[in-house]
Design a protein around this motif. Structure first.
Motif, mmCIF file in Angstrom:
data_model
loop_
_atom_site.group_PDB
_atom_site.id
_atom_site.type_symbol
_atom_site.label_atom_id
_atom_site.label_comp_id
_atom_site.label_asym_id
_atom_site.label_seq_id
_atom_site.Cartn_x
_atom_site.Cartn_y
_atom_site.Cartn_z
ATOM 1 N N ARG A 51 -0.227 2.087 31.711
ATOM 2 C CA ARG A 51 -0.960 1.108 32.506
ATOM 3 C C ARG A 51 -0.844 -0.285 31.898
ATOM 4 N NH1 ARG A 51 -6.197 4.954 33.172
ATOM 5 N NH2 ARG A 51 -5.086 6.613 34.257
ATOM 6 N N ALA A 52 -0.845 -0.358 30.573
ATOM 7 C CA ALA A 52 -0.708 -1.660 29.917
ATOM 8 C C ALA A 52 0.657 -2.272 30.215
ATOM 9 C CB ALA A 52 -0.900 -1.509 28.410
ATOM 10 N N TYR A 53 1.713 -1.464 30.228
ATOM 11 C CA TYR A 53 3.040 -1.986 30.551
ATOM 12 C C TYR A 53 3.081 -2.531 31.969
ATOM 13 C CZ TYR A 53 4.618 0.372 26.311
ATOM 14 O OH TYR A 53 4.786 0.787 25.027
ATOM 15 N N TRP A 54 2.470 -1.828 32.911
ATOM 16 C CA TRP A 54 2.408 -2.304 34.293
ATOM 17 C C TRP A 54 1.615 -3.604 34.380
ATOM 18 C CZ3 TRP A 54 5.075 -1.165 38.481
ATOM 19 C CH2 TRP A 54 5.781 0.030 38.514
ATOM 20 N N MET A 113 -7.671 -9.116 36.636
ATOM 21 C CA MET A 113 -8.719 -8.815 35.647
ATOM 22 C C MET A 113 -9.580 -7.632 36.093
ATOM 23 S SD MET A 113 -8.766 -10.793 32.971
ATOM 24 C CE MET A 113 -7.995 -12.286 32.423
ATOM 25 N N ILE A 114 -9.940 -7.600 37.354
ATOM 26 C CA ILE A 114 -10.740 -6.483 37.866
ATOM 27 C C ILE A 114 -9.935 -5.190 37.794
ATOM 28 C CG2 ILE A 114 -11.809 -5.539 39.958
ATOM 29 C CD1 ILE A 114 -12.552 -8.475 40.657
ATOM 30 N N ALA A 115 -8.661 -5.242 38.180
ATOM 31 C CA ALA A 115 -7.807 -4.056 38.115
ATOM 32 C C ALA A 115 -7.655 -3.566 36.676
ATOM 33 C CB ALA A 115 -6.438 -4.361 38.716
ATOM 34 N N ALA A 116 -7.518 -4.477 35.730
ATOM 35 C CA ALA A 116 -7.400 -4.087 34.325
ATOM 36 C C ALA A 116 -8.674 -3.387 33.846
ATOM 37 C CB ALA A 116 -7.106 -5.305 33.464
ATOM 38 N N ASN A 117 -9.825 -3.890 34.263
ATOM 39 C CA ASN A 117 -11.083 -3.249 33.874
ATOM 40 C C ASN A 117 -11.231 -1.873 34.496
ATOM 41 O OD1 ASN A 117 -12.674 -4.963 32.093
ATOM 42 N ND2 ASN A 117 -12.519 -6.452 33.740
ATOM 43 N N VAL A 118 -10.886 -1.746 35.765
ATOM 44 C CA VAL A 118 -10.995 -0.445 36.438
ATOM 45 C C VAL A 118 -10.026 0.556 35.818
ATOM 46 C CG1 VAL A 118 -10.598 0.738 38.633
ATOM 47 C CG2 VAL A 118 -11.889 -1.395 38.583
ATOM 48 N N LEU A 119 -8.796 0.124 35.545
ATOM 49 C CA LEU A 119 -7.819 1.020 34.924
ATOM 50 C C LEU A 119 -8.240 1.441 33.518
ATOM 51 C CD1 LEU A 119 -4.487 -0.622 36.075
ATOM 52 C CD2 LEU A 119 -5.430 1.566 36.828
ATOM 53 N N ALA A 120 -8.933 0.570 32.807
ATOM 54 C CA ALA A 120 -9.390 0.910 31.458
ATOM 55 C C ALA A 120 -10.506 1.951 31.492
ATOM 56 C CB ALA A 120 -9.868 -0.343 30.739
ATOM 57 N N MET A 121 -11.237 2.028 32.590
ATOM 58 C CA MET A 121 -12.338 2.983 32.684
ATOM 59 C C MET A 121 -11.873 4.394 33.015
ATOM 60 S SD MET A 121 -15.355 1.012 34.625
ATOM 61 C CE MET A 121 -15.036 -0.695 34.934
ATOM 62 N N MET A 122 -10.663 4.538 33.541
ATOM 63 C CA MET A 122 -10.157 5.850 33.924
ATOM 64 C C MET A 122 -9.586 6.574 32.709
ATOM 65 S SD MET A 122 -8.118 5.098 37.376
ATOM 66 C CE MET A 122 -8.759 4.123 38.681
ATOM 67 N N PRO A 123 -9.747 7.897 32.651
ATOM 68 C CA PRO A 123 -9.156 8.646 31.535
ATOM 69 C C PRO A 123 -7.623 8.625 31.604
ATOM 70 C CG PRO A 123 -10.314 10.121 33.052
ATOM 71 C CD PRO A 123 -10.515 8.741 33.546
ATOM 72 N N SER A 124 -7.014 8.744 30.434
ATOM 73 C CA SER A 124 -5.560 8.666 30.367
ATOM 74 C C SER A 124 -5.036 9.613 29.291
ATOM 75 C CB SER A 124 -5.143 7.237 30.043
ATOM 76 O OG SER A 124 -3.761 7.155 29.843
ATOM 77 N N GLN A 125 -3.847 10.157 29.531
ATOM 78 C CA GLN A 125 -3.205 11.048 28.562
ATOM 79 C C GLN A 125 -2.476 10.266 27.466
ATOM 80 O OE1 GLN A 125 -3.237 14.390 28.454
ATOM 81 N NE2 GLN A 125 -4.511 14.613 30.275
#
Length: 83
Positions: free
Chosen positions: A30-33, A12-24
């Protein structure tokens, strides 16, 4: 706290941190991972803590990754109505 519950909290923490980073690609890679890691983790969590905790974790995971769930629902609806 069981190992599976601790790993689910880390997920859950990793999902929140990944959601905060910009993405192309709007975070789809990231969602697939996260889905690939989260499904076996959900099974492990359910095995160790019971079905109610597993169901709560499933709902929380679906809340975190809501757009893949929305697109899956649209796809299922399209396939069911077409056939």
């Amino acid at each position: 706290m069981t190992l599976s519950f601790a790993l689910a909290c880390v997920w859950m923490i990793a999902a929140n941190v990944l959601a905060m980073m910009p993405s192309q690609d709007n975070h789809w890679k990231r969602a697939y991972w996260l889905i690939g890691i989260g499904v076996p983790l959900l099974g492990f969590l359910t095995y160790e803590n019971g079905p109610w905790i597993g169901l709560i974790a499933l709902v929380m995971g679906m809340w975190m990754l809501r757009w893949p769930v929305v697109y899956l629902g649209r796809w299922v609806k399209r396939v069911v109505l077409k056939g």
